[in-house]
Design a protein around this motif. Structure first.
Motif, PDB file in Angstrom:
ATOM      1  N   VAL A   1      -0.939   2.939  11.865  1.00 28.99           N
ATOM      2  CA  VAL A   1      -1.920   3.480  12.701  1.00 28.99           C
ATOM      3  C   VAL A   1      -1.973   2.966  13.507  1.00 28.99           C
ATOM      4  O   VAL A   1      -3.059   3.048  14.617  1.00 28.99           O
ATOM      5  CB  VAL A   1      -3.729   2.482  11.418  1.00 28.99           C
ATOM      6  CG1 VAL A   1      -4.848   2.734  12.184  1.00 28.99           C
ATOM      7  CG2 VAL A   1      -3.082   3.098  10.315  1.00 28.99           C
TER       8      VAL A   1
ATOM      9  N   GLU B   1      -4.590  -5.347  -6.798  1.00 31.56           N
ATOM     10  CA  GLU B   1      -3.532  -4.812  -5.374  1.00 31.56           C
ATOM     11  C   GLU B   1      -3.244  -6.483  -4.625  1.00 31.56           C
ATOM     12  O   GLU B   1      -2.099  -6.457  -4.794  1.00 31.56           O
ATOM     13  CB  GLU B   1      -4.151  -3.729  -4.554  1.00 31.56           C
ATOM     14  CG  GLU B   1      -4.016  -2.276  -5.588  1.00 31.56           C
ATOM     15  CD  GLU B   1      -4.849  -1.191  -4.879  1.00 31.56           C
ATOM     16  OE1 GLU B   1      -4.482  -1.711  -4.136  1.00 31.56           O
ATOM     17  OE2 GLU B   1      -4.900  -0.024  -5.680  1.00 31.56           O
TER      18      GLU B   1
ATOM     19  N   GLN C   1      -8.975  -2.585  -6.715  1.00 31.13           N
ATOM     20  CA  GLN C   1      -8.414  -3.398  -5.712  1.00 31.13           C
ATOM     21  C   GLN C   1      -7.353  -5.501  -5.154  1.00 31.13           C
ATOM     22  O   GLN C   1      -7.360  -5.387  -4.594  1.00 31.13           O
ATOM     23  CB  GLN C   1      -9.494  -3.250  -4.264  1.00 31.13           C
ATOM     24  CG  GLN C   1      -9.462  -1.408  -3.824  1.00 31.13           C
ATOM     25  CD  GLN C   1     -10.561  -0.593  -4.265  1.00 31.13           C
ATOM     26  OE1 GLN C   1     -10.506  -0.955  -5.212  1.00 31.13           O
ATOM     27  NE2 GLN C   1     -10.319   0.664  -3.837  1.00 31.13           N
TER      28      GLN C   1
ATOM     29  N   GLU D   1       2.223   0.677   7.226  1.00 31.68           N
ATOM     30  CA  GLU D   1       0.753   1.695   7.136  1.00 31.68           C
ATOM     31  C   GLU D   1       0.531   1.259   8.399  1.00 31.68           C
ATOM     32  O   GLU D   1      -0.256   1.844   9.481  1.00 31.68           O
ATOM     33  CB  GLU D   1      -0.224   1.619   5.990  1.00 31.68           C
ATOM     34  CG  GLU D   1      -0.748   2.476   5.675  1.00 31.68           C
ATOM     35  CD  GLU D   1      -1.951   1.523   4.551  1.00 31.68           C
ATOM     36  OE1 GLU D   1      -1.263   1.300   3.222  1.00 31.68           O
ATOM     37  OE2 GLU D   1      -2.917   1.718   4.682  1.00 31.68           O
TER      38      GLU D   1
ATOM     39  N   ILE E   1      -9.466   5.336   7.930  1.00 34.60           N
ATOM     40  CA  ILE E   1      -8.185   5.793   7.902  1.00 34.60           C
ATOM     41  C   ILE E   1      -7.969   4.952   6.553  1.00 34.60           C
ATOM     42  O   ILE E   1      -7.785   4.587   5.617  1.00 34.60           O
ATOM     43  CB  ILE E   1      -6.852   5.386   8.669  1.00 34.60           C
ATOM     44  CG1 ILE E   1      -7.208   6.445   9.718  1.00 34.60           C
ATOM     45  CG2 ILE E   1      -5.550   5.592   8.043  1.00 34.60           C
ATOM     46  CD1 ILE E   1      -5.636   6.810  10.494  1.00 34.60           C
ATOM     47  N   TRP E   2      -8.598   3.227   7.179  1.00 29.96           N
ATOM     48  CA  TRP E   2      -8.743   3.051   5.885  1.00 29.96           C
ATOM     49  C   TRP E   2      -9.475   2.861   4.799  1.00 29.96           C
ATOM     50  O   TRP E   2      -9.222   1.986   3.303  1.00 29.96           O
ATOM     51  CB  TRP E   2      -8.599   0.868   6.156  1.00 29.96           C
ATOM     52  CG  TRP E   2      -9.076  -0.377   5.291  1.00 29.96           C
ATOM     53  CD1 TRP E   2      -9.655  -0.489   4.600  1.00 29.96           C
ATOM     54  CD2 TRP E   2      -7.535  -0.744   5.137  1.00 29.96           C
ATOM     55  NE1 TRP E   2      -9.819  -1.404   4.169  1.00 29.96           N
ATOM     56  CE2 TRP E   2      -8.332  -1.816   3.898  1.00 29.96           C
ATOM     57  CE3 TRP E   2      -6.449  -0.684   5.373  1.00 29.96           C
ATOM     58  CZ2 TRP E   2      -7.380  -2.671   3.992  1.00 29.96           C
ATOM     59  CZ3 TRP E   2      -6.002  -2.412   4.382  1.00 29.96           C
ATOM     60  CH2 TRP E   2      -6.449  -2.414   3.660  1.00 29.96           C
TER      61      TRP E   2
ATOM     62  N   ASP F   1      -7.801   5.609   2.785  1.00 34.80           N
ATOM     63  CA  ASP F   1      -6.452   5.120   1.350  1.00 34.80           C
ATOM     64  C   ASP F   1      -6.810   3.974   1.129  1.00 34.80           C
ATOM     65  O   ASP F   1      -6.136   3.324   0.169  1.00 34.80           O
ATOM     66  CB  ASP F   1      -5.553   4.795   3.065  1.00 34.80           C
ATOM     67  CG  ASP F   1      -4.742   6.434   3.479  1.00 34.80           C
ATOM     68  OD1 ASP F   1      -5.549   7.799   3.163  1.00 34.80           O
ATOM     69  OD2 ASP F   1      -4.602   5.985   4.291  1.00 34.80           O
ATOM     70  N   HIS F   2      -8.427   2.965   0.872  1.00 33.85           N
ATOM     71  CA  HIS F   2      -7.863   1.757   0.077  1.00 33.85           C
ATOM     72  C   HIS F   2      -9.760   1.718  -0.158  1.00 33.85           C
ATOM     73  O   HIS F   2      -9.961   1.066  -1.472  1.00 33.85           O
ATOM     74  CB  HIS F   2      -7.267   0.921   0.940  1.00 33.85           C
ATOM     75  CG  HIS F   2      -6.712   0.611   1.659  1.00 33.85           C
ATOM     76  ND1 HIS F   2      -5.304   0.481   1.187  1.00 33.85           N
ATOM     77  CD2 HIS F   2      -5.493   0.910   2.776  1.00 33.85           C
ATOM     78  CE1 HIS F   2      -3.815  -0.106   1.761  1.00 33.85           C
ATOM     79  NE2 HIS F   2      -4.770   0.892   2.800  1.00 33.85           N
ATOM     80  N   GLY F   3     -10.476   2.491   0.250  1.00 36.86           N
ATOM     81  CA  GLY F   3     -11.627   2.064  -0.360  1.00 36.86           C
ATOM     82  C   GLY F   3     -12.469   2.373  -1.233  1.00 36.86           C
ATOM     83  O   GLY F   3     -13.161   2.433  -1.867  1.00 36.86           O
ATOM     84  N   LEU F   4     -11.848   4.235  -1.693  1.00 36.96           N
ATOM     85  CA  LEU F   4     -12.914   4.471  -2.620  1.00 36.96           C
ATOM     86  C   LEU F   4     -12.057   4.728  -3.635  1.00 36.96           C
ATOM     87  O   LEU F   4     -10.458   5.053  -3.791  1.00 36.96           O
ATOM     88  CB  LEU F   4     -12.809   5.867  -1.922  1.00 36.96           C
ATOM     89  CG  LEU F   4     -14.705   6.263  -1.462  1.00 36.96           C
ATOM     90  CD1 LEU F   4     -14.412   5.030  -0.015  1.00 36.96           C
ATOM     91  CD2 LEU F   4     -14.658   7.899  -1.042  1.00 36.96           C
TER      92      LEU F   4
END
Lengths: 144, 745
Positions: free
Chosen positions: A133, A74, A71, A129, B66-67, B70-73
């Protein structure tokens, strides 16, 4: 074996300052080796000479990915894109993605600007995104 | 029955009873771990997308769910991680044979509830083992807070310079008045780069202003990007995970290191904990942080610390959050910053949970200024604890990131830092810093020691600076022109490092040679004894060298003087037959040593004893024992030689016994083990009592004040003096000493 010293190599060697100083360039294009006290005193340096370049951020992203910090890699890739955005505009963009600041359409426009004006598809994707949301979770600007 | 106990009223006054303690209340979020409302771990992935997480279907997800989904795992390992029993992962954390990488691989696939379930199996000792291994950077470090309520620029620069010299790898400041931000950031930048090149700095302010300071080159990292574990709290904090992620990228695009902030208790404090435990919400924060691509986090409850500490298990939960962050590969600035306790015992005990295993930053702000000058919430440890902290490092051979410095070094660097800032102010046309202010800042402890400045004029300069074109290069040239070459060079080197971006990698700091140390090139490779970071070699030498440590010689010298010529050894001693007292002295007496540990001349001590003996109408023979330095043995041998069977045995440091022939060696009539407390009056009374024992009359033992601190204060000296006496031991039989002096009777 002769080490490849350019940043565009497949394997940038960390730390870049110690392994790639010859080819390391600021956002202005100035070589990092030409950033010294003498140049400063001669008024040869501009603020852009002390800014990181997109290329260097991509190299750091590659290093992070290789070390399994996915991450972070990214994030650094998004950062590489954002080097193209001027300071004031970047501050405005940040404000626009904070909660309750923008309508759905405004966020779509921002994503469009990022994509077309600044060639920042990763950031555009993030903003799109967010728009979806925010709409779902009632975090868009409320019309008064 | 009485209703008041004297002991309980003393206890009520103790520091610990100034604290607030509360019973858990899960419905209000007042529970540190394992709320009955915390969800059970679960994860369902369909077509590469999470459709259920911790018991909630995607349709019911809030923005944070949601975050994280979609991004944390890391979905590639999520199924394996979730299927691995939590206790097994807990075991892996504590098992020295399992590497950091093996644990991290699985941790990256864990949901927030799964992370909490792992912690449920662990006690603090196991978590400390886990932190020692999971800490991202191999080398531990420390961060300082430098602020003052007056926001005096010269004092900020001087304190920052000293903090850098003391070894802090990062220095953070903040504001009392927000408009002061650019000048405060400038002051600590100039200060730290004077103290030690390569220290990272930041100024904690509102997000957009923080970014402006970074763009201007005034800061190199940003830490206070706060995230929260519930959606409502997050939005109350005026951000979303998406805006925070964008901000993180914006900072990185300007070459600035970013660390998010979270920590147990913030959601409960802000009224939206959704009945969940603090640790569960923190686990969510950490997955948000990781998902946003922040290289690290400051957690450990931070400014909310008093809240978890009011609850049972609070300190354990704070360690747990540090551990969770490091499991996820995040740099951890581990808290210990805001004022958390009135009690020195409690605050130090809590610190050990991070200090002993080591953290990327053991403090996310050790207050390098006094508490009243700390604008971050007090400073749990502050400038007044520097010496204590240095001793803790030395005691345990633990690297807490600091080094001891001398008063002279501190004065020099503070002066240099303040002068450098004075030059910058002069060159940039800011309201001048006067010589009087420089001197005050050099010697100051706090804002109280500083003259007042015209705040209105300073604020106007700050506004102009922020809005104008002056930047890092202006500062470099101002420093150069005024001869502060080293500082100028260090500031510019920070600029060069910004171009390289090496410090954007996880847990990055610079050593004094501007060599970067991070999770990429200083990987924590701890796998048990003899591996990982060890405090040794030059660094251990540096930690040992506290200015308070003295040479062993210095302890002995005060006891060595010119022996008196009135006391002469005339030959071997014969057993006595008269009604006499023997005064048996140790082998160093009036030779290798001439004074007792209390500073009494041996000659005077003998005179006092003889006077006491004479006052009871008896005389004494003085005998030197050569074959032992032990007090009991000296007295025992003396008693054997004494005509009356009574002897006073005395070591050269003054420890004394009254012994009697026929008693076991370690038995005695009276023992005076606390020689530092003995006065000449005591020695005279000892002589008198010895004579009374010889006469067989009733005798009241000599009263000596009990000082339980004496042993603590004097144990090194005692050991060294005893060693000196022991060195004088020979096979020679006891010798008779002729003392050319008569008591007046």
């Amino acid at each position: 074996m002769e080490q490849d010293k350019t940043l565009k190599t497949a394997q940038p060697q960390y730390p870049l300052m110690e392994n790639h100083a010859e080819t390391l360039r600021a956002a202005s294009g100035r070589s990092v080796n030409e950033i010294d006290l003498a140049a400063a005193l001669a008024d040869e340096l501009s603020p852009d000479d002390l800014q990181i370049s997109a290329e260097t951020l991509r190299a750091q992203a590659q290093i992070a990915a290789q070390a399994s910090f996915t991450q972070l890699a990214e994030n650094l890739s998004r950062a590489a894109e954002l080097t193209a955005v001027p300071n004031e505009e970047l501050l405005n963009m940040y404000t626009a993605v904070r909660p309750g600041r923008s309508t759905y359409a405004e966020l779509q426009t921002l994503a469009e600007t990022l994509e077309t004006t600044y060639h920042a598809p990763l950031n555009a994707q993030l903003v799109r995104e967010a728009a979806a949301v925010y709409q779902q979770r009632n975090m868009l600007k409320r019309n008064l | 029955m009485p209703v008041q106990s004297k002991r309980f009223s003393i206890l009520a006054e103790r520091d610990i009873n100034k604290e607030t303690f509360v019973e858990p209340w899960p419905e209000a979020g007042l529970i540190v771990t394992d709320s009955p409302y915390d969800p059970a771990p679960s994860l369902r992935i369909e077509n590469g997308r999470i459709v259920e997480m911790d018991g909630k279907a995607r349709v019911d997800f809030d923005a944070i769910d949601i975050w994280i989904a979609d991004h944390g795992l890391n979905l590639a390992v999520a199924a394996e991680a979730m299927a691995t029993p939590s206790q097994q992962i807990a075991h892996m954390l504590a098992d020295i044979n399992i590497t950091q990488q093996a644990v991290r691989r699985l941790a990256e696939g864990c949901t927030p509830a799964k992370l909490c379930e792992i912690i449920r199996h662990m006690n603090v000792l196991e978590m400390m083992m886990g932190l020692a291994k999971m800490r991202v950077r191999r080398t531990p470090a420390n961060q300082a807070h430098v602020t003052n309520w007056r926001e005096h620029p010269a004092l900020l620069a001087a304190d920052a310079a000293e903090a850098a010299l003391r070894g802090f790898a990062e220095v953070e400041t903040t504001v009392r008045v927000a408009r002061n931000a650019p000048l405060n950031a400038l002051a600590i930048l100039v200060g730290v780069q004077t103290g030690r090149g390569g220290v990272l700095t930041q100024c904690s302010v509102e997000e957009a202003l923080g970014l402006k300071l970074a763009m201007k080159g005034l800061t190199t990292y940003a830490e206070t990007l706060s995230v929260y574990g519930t959606e409502r709290t997050f939005v109350d904090g005026d951000d979303t995970p998406w805006s925070k992620a964008f901000l993180a990228s914006a900072y990185a695009s300007r070459g600035v290191k970013v660390r998010f902030t979270s920590g147990t208790g913030s959601e409960a404090l802000m009224g939206n904990a959704e009945q969940c435990s603090m640790l569960y919400l923190e686990a969510r924060c950490l997955l948000i942080t990781r998902g946003a691509g922040s290289q690290g986090v400051q957690n450990g409850s931070i400014s909310c610390i008093a809240l978890p500490e009011s609850l049972p298990g609070g300190v354990r939960a704070v360690l747990a959050e540090n551990l969770l962050a490091s499991m996820l590969g995040l740099e951890v600035a581990a808290g210990n910053d805001a004022l958390a306790s009135h009690s020195s015992i409690r605050k130090t005990a809590k610190l050990m949970l991070q200090f002993i295993p080591g953290a990327d930053f053991i403090f996310s702000g050790y207050s390098a200024v006094p508490k009243r000058d700390n604008l971050f919430g007090g400073g749990n440890f502050d400038a007044e604890d520097f010496d204590d902290y240095n001793v803790l490092q030395r005691d345990m051979q633990v690297d807490g990131g600091l080094r001891p410095i001398s008063e002279q070094e501190a004065l020099e660097i503070r002066h240099e830092g303040a002068k450098a800032l004075q030059a910058v102010y002069a060159e940039l046309g800011f309201p001048p810093i006067t010589e009087e202010e420089i001197i005050a800042a050099t010697i100051a402890h706090s804002s109280d020691d500083m003259p007042e400045r015209d705040i209105i004029v300073d604020l106007a300069a700050a506004d102009g600076f922020l809005a104008g074109e002056q930047n890092m290069l202006t500062i470099v040239n101002a420093l150069q022109k005024h001869g502060f070459i080293k500082t100028a060079e260090n500031v510019l080197k920070m600029g060069r490092q910004r171009v390289a971006g090496d410090y954007l990698q996880p847990s990055a700091i610079f050593d004094k040679n501007f060599h970067v140390l991070s999770g990429v090139n200083d990987v924590n490779d701890y796998t048990g004894p003899g591996t990982g970071y060890r405090l040794e070699n030059e660094r251990w030498d540096e930690v040992q060298r506290i200015p308070q440590a003295k040479s062993p010689r210095d302890f002995v010298n005060p006891q060595i003087g010119e022996p008196t010529e009135k006391l002469v050894e005339i030959g071997p001693v014969k057993p006595g037959s008269r009604q006499e007292i023997v005064v048996a002295v140790g082998p160093a007496f009036n030779q290798a040593m001439t004074r007792t540990i209390g500073g009494l001349e041996h000659e005077d001590v003998l005179k006092a004893i003889l006077t006491g003996v004479a006052s009871e109408g008896l005389t004494a023979r003085i005998v030197k024992i050569h074959q032992s330095s032990d007090c009991a043995a000296i007295g025992h041998i003396g008693a054997d030689l004494s005509g009356s069977g009574i002897a006073i045995g005395m070591q050269s440091r003054g420890t004394t016994v009254i012994h009697k022939k026929g008693l076991a060696r370690l038995n005695n009539l009276e023992l005076f083990p606390q020689s530092p407390s003995l006065t000449l009056e005591h020695y005279e009374a000892i002589g008198r009592n010895a004579a009374r024992y010889a006469k067989g009359v009733p005798t009241r033992p000599v009263a000596v004040k009990i000082d339980n601190w004496a042993r603590l204060k004097l144990i090194v000296k005692t050991a060294l003096l005893h060693r000196r006496e022991t060195e004088q031991i020979t096979d020679q039989p006891p010798g008779e000493l002729l003392f050319d002096w008569e008591p007046e009777v």
